[in-house]
Write an enzyme that holds these catalytic residues in place. Structure first.
Site, short mmCIF file in Angstrom:
data_model
loop_
_atom_site.label_atom_id
_atom_site.label_comp_id
_atom_site.label_asym_id
_atom_site.label_seq_id
_atom_site.Cartn_x
_atom_site.Cartn_y
_atom_site.Cartn_z
N HIS A 52 1.97 4.68 -2.85
CA HIS A 52 2.14 6.12 -2.62
C HIS A 52 3.56 6.56 -2.99
O HIS A 52 3.77 7.56 -3.67
CB HIS A 52 1.89 6.45 -1.14
CG HIS A 52 0.48 6.23 -0.68
ND1 HIS A 52 -0.61 6.69 -1.38
CD2 HIS A 52 -0.01 5.60 0.43
CE1 HIS A 52 -1.72 6.36 -0.73
NE2 HIS A 52 -1.38 5.70 0.35
N HIS A 79 0.83 -1.20 0.00
CA HIS A 79 0.00 0.00 0.00
C HIS A 79 0.87 1.26 0.00
O HIS A 79 0.68 2.17 -0.82
CB HIS A 79 -0.92 -0.01 1.23
CG HIS A 79 -1.79 1.19 1.35
ND1 HIS A 79 -3.10 1.22 0.93
CD2 HIS A 79 -1.55 2.43 1.86
CE1 HIS A 79 -3.61 2.42 1.16
NE2 HIS A 79 -2.69 3.17 1.73
N GLU A 80 1.83 1.30 0.93
CA GLU A 80 2.68 2.49 1.02
C GLU A 80 3.62 2.61 -0.17
O GLU A 80 3.96 3.72 -0.58
CB GLU A 80 3.49 2.46 2.33
CG GLU A 80 2.64 2.43 3.60
CD GLU A 80 1.66 3.59 3.67
OE1 GLU A 80 1.94 4.66 3.10
OE2 GLU A 80 0.59 3.42 4.30
#
Length: 418
Positions: free
Chosen positions: A25, A21-22
Site C-alpha cells: 500500500h 502487505h502494508e
C-alpha cells in the site's frame, strides 16, 4: 527447539506478513504522489514510533494487522474558520507553520484574525494583522500546530481522492499482491529445501502391524503394489490400502538396491484401514523450472482449499470450533515452528496467501470492498459520497472486530477445556 526460539519465529513471521502487505500500500501510494501520514504495524496504543520524511512509522500494541494512513482518508486536519485568531510563521514570505492554540507562547509568530483560508487548492491565508488585511501564500509542506502536535497539510494533489481510479486501485490492491508474491517465494524456497520426490519410502514401521509381520522395514522403497507402479504418489498407495481391507496385497520393494516381494493384509485399525506404516520420500534436488512449477501448483492447490473454506463459511457449513483467531493461529504456528524450518516456511506461505485472499473479499473495511467502490466510481463516472463509504467501512470494521472477539474467546475457552 526452545519456547523462546519458537516465539521469535512466530513474531518474525507475523511481522513479515503484515509489514510486506502494508509496504505494498505504502509504496504505490507514494509513487502516486499521495501523502502517507503513518505506516503502522498493529492497532491500539502506540509502543514505538519514529518519523522519517513525511511519514511516521509506528509499532502498536495489538498485533492483529496494520494500516497505512493516507492524506484525505482521515479527518486529521483541524479546521480553521473565518474569524478565528491564529499565529503563522513565515520563511521567504511563505507560511511554514500555522499555530491554532497557545498563541501567548508564540512570540515569534505573526498573529491575526482569519478572513479567508484555503489549504487544499489555492494555498493561501488572508488575515487581519494590525488592522490591515494581508494575504499570505502557504507552503505545500506547511504544518498546522495544535495541542502540541504538528500535522502536515495535504494539498488536494497530495490526497488519496485526487488520484485517478487506476492509481487508487493500485495503491489498495498492492497489499494483497505483495502477500501473493511472498507466498509464491516461500513455496519456492520450500520446494528447493525439500527437493523433488522420486519414490515413496517407508518411515516408521509399527511393531506387530501387518507391515511388520510381512517383514517391511524403515527405509524400504515401495516400487509396486498389486502390479501398480507407485513412484512418488503416496496418495495412490493409500487408496490401494484402503480398498484392500482383509485382502492380501503383493508389494514390490527395494532395499539396499535389491528388489524383494512382500505379501501383507491390511486390517481395520481404529478409524481406517491401515498396515502400520508412515510414509516419506526419496528425493533429489530440483531444477529451476521444476521449482517454479511446483511452487505454482502448490499455490493453486492451497488457494482452492481456502476458497472452499470461505464458501463453507458463507453458506453456514461450519461450526464455531472450525474458526480460529489470533490465539489459535499462534498455537498452530508454534506446532509448525517445532516441526522444523521447512514446515514453518510452508505455514507462513499458507498464511500469506490466506491474508491476501481474505483482504480481497468484498466485505466492508477490507481492501476488496474498497476496490468495489472504485469499480462503481469508474462505471458511473463520479465517486460515491465519501461519508457514506466511510460509514460502510466503519460498520464492516466493527463487525470484523466482534467476530475477532468471538473467535478469540472460543479459542481461549477451548485451551482451558483442553
Amino acid at each position: 527447539m526452545s519456547n523462546v526460539q519458537i516465539g521469535i519465529q512466530i513474531i518474525l513471521m507475523f511481522f513479515l506478513l503484515v509489514t510486506l502487505h502494508e509496504w505494498g500500500h505504502f509504496y504505490f501510494a507514494k509513487r502516486a504522489g499521495i501523502l502517507v501520514r503513518e505506516f503502522a504495524i498493529g492497532f491500539g496504543p502506540k509502543l514505538f514510533s519514529y518519523k522519517k520524511g513525511e511519514t511516521t512509522y509506528t509499532l502498536r500494541l495489538l498485533p492483529i494487522g496494520g494500516y497505512v494512513r493516507m492524506a484525505g482518508e482521515d479527518p486529521e486536519i483541524v479546521q480553521v474558520s473565518a474569524g478565528q485568531t491564529i499565529g503563522i510563521r513565515l520563511k521567504n514570505d511563505r507560511i511554514t507553520h500555522l499555530y491554532l492554540d497557545q498563541l501567548d507562547q508564540r512570540s515569534q509568530s505573526i498573529q491575526g484574525e482569519v478572513e479567508a483560508i484555503d489549504l487544499e487548492r489555492e494555498l493561501f491565508v488572508r488575515m487581519i494583522v494590525d488592522g490591515e488585511s494581508v494575504r499570505f501564500p502557504v507552503e505545500p509542506h506547511a504544518y498546522m500546530v495544535a495541542r502540541g502536535k504538528e500535522t502536515q497539510i495535504a494539498p488536494w494533489d497530495r490526497q488519496f481522492g485526487s488520484k485517478t481510479v487506476a492509481q487508487r486501485a493500485m495503491s489498495i490492491a498492492a497489499g494483497p499482491v505483495m502477500n501473493f508474491l511472498l507466498a509464491f517465494l516461500l513455496f519456492l524456497i520450500v520446494m528447493v529445501m525439500n527437493g523433488m520426490p522420486t519414490n515413496v519410502k517407508l518411515g516408521k514401521v509399527e511393531a506387530d502391524s501387518p507391515a511388520y509381520t510381512a517383514g517391511l522395514k524403515e527405509g524400504d522403497i515401495v516400487l509396486e503394489v498389486n502390479h501398480t507402479a507407485i513412484g512418488s504418489d503416496s496418495g495412490k498407495l493409500s487408496e490401494l490400502i484402503q480398498a484392500s481391507k482383509d485382502q492380501p496385497m503383493m508389494w514390490i520393494i527395494e532395499r539396499n538396491k535389491e528388489q524383494m516381494q512382500k505379501t501383507l493384509t491390511p486390517k481395520q485399525m481404529e478409524d481406517k484401514v491401515r498396515v502400520g506404516i508412515t510414509l516419506t520420500y526419496d528425493k533429489r534436488s530440483v531444477a529451476v523450472g521444476e521449482a517454479i512449477s511446483g511452487a505454482w501448483d502448490q499455490m493453486v492447490f492451497v488457494t482452492q482449499n481456502i476458497l472452499v473454506g470461505f464458501k463453507q463459511l458463507l453458506f453456514g457449513q461450519f461450526k464455531m470450533d472450525d474458526l480460529g483467531g489470533p490465539v489459535r493461529i499462534v498455537e498452530v504456528s508454534g506446532q509448525f515452528a517445532s516441526a522444523g524450518l521447512a514446515p514453518m516456511i510452508s505455514w507462513s506461505a499458507l498464511l500469506s496467501l490466506y491474508l491476501g485472499i481474505f483482504n480481497l473479499l468484498p466485505f466492508p473495511a477490507l481492501d476488496g470492498s474498497r476496490l468495489v467502490f472504485l469499480a462503481v466510481e469508474a462505471v458511473r463516472g463520479r465517486p460515491i459520497d465519501p461519508n457514506r463509504e466511510s460509514i460502510v467501512h466503519f460498520i464492516g470494521f466493527a463487525m470484523l472486530m466482534l467476530l475477532m472477539i468471538a473467535v478469540t474467546y472460543n479459542d481461549i475457552l477451548r485451551l482451558i477445556q483442553g
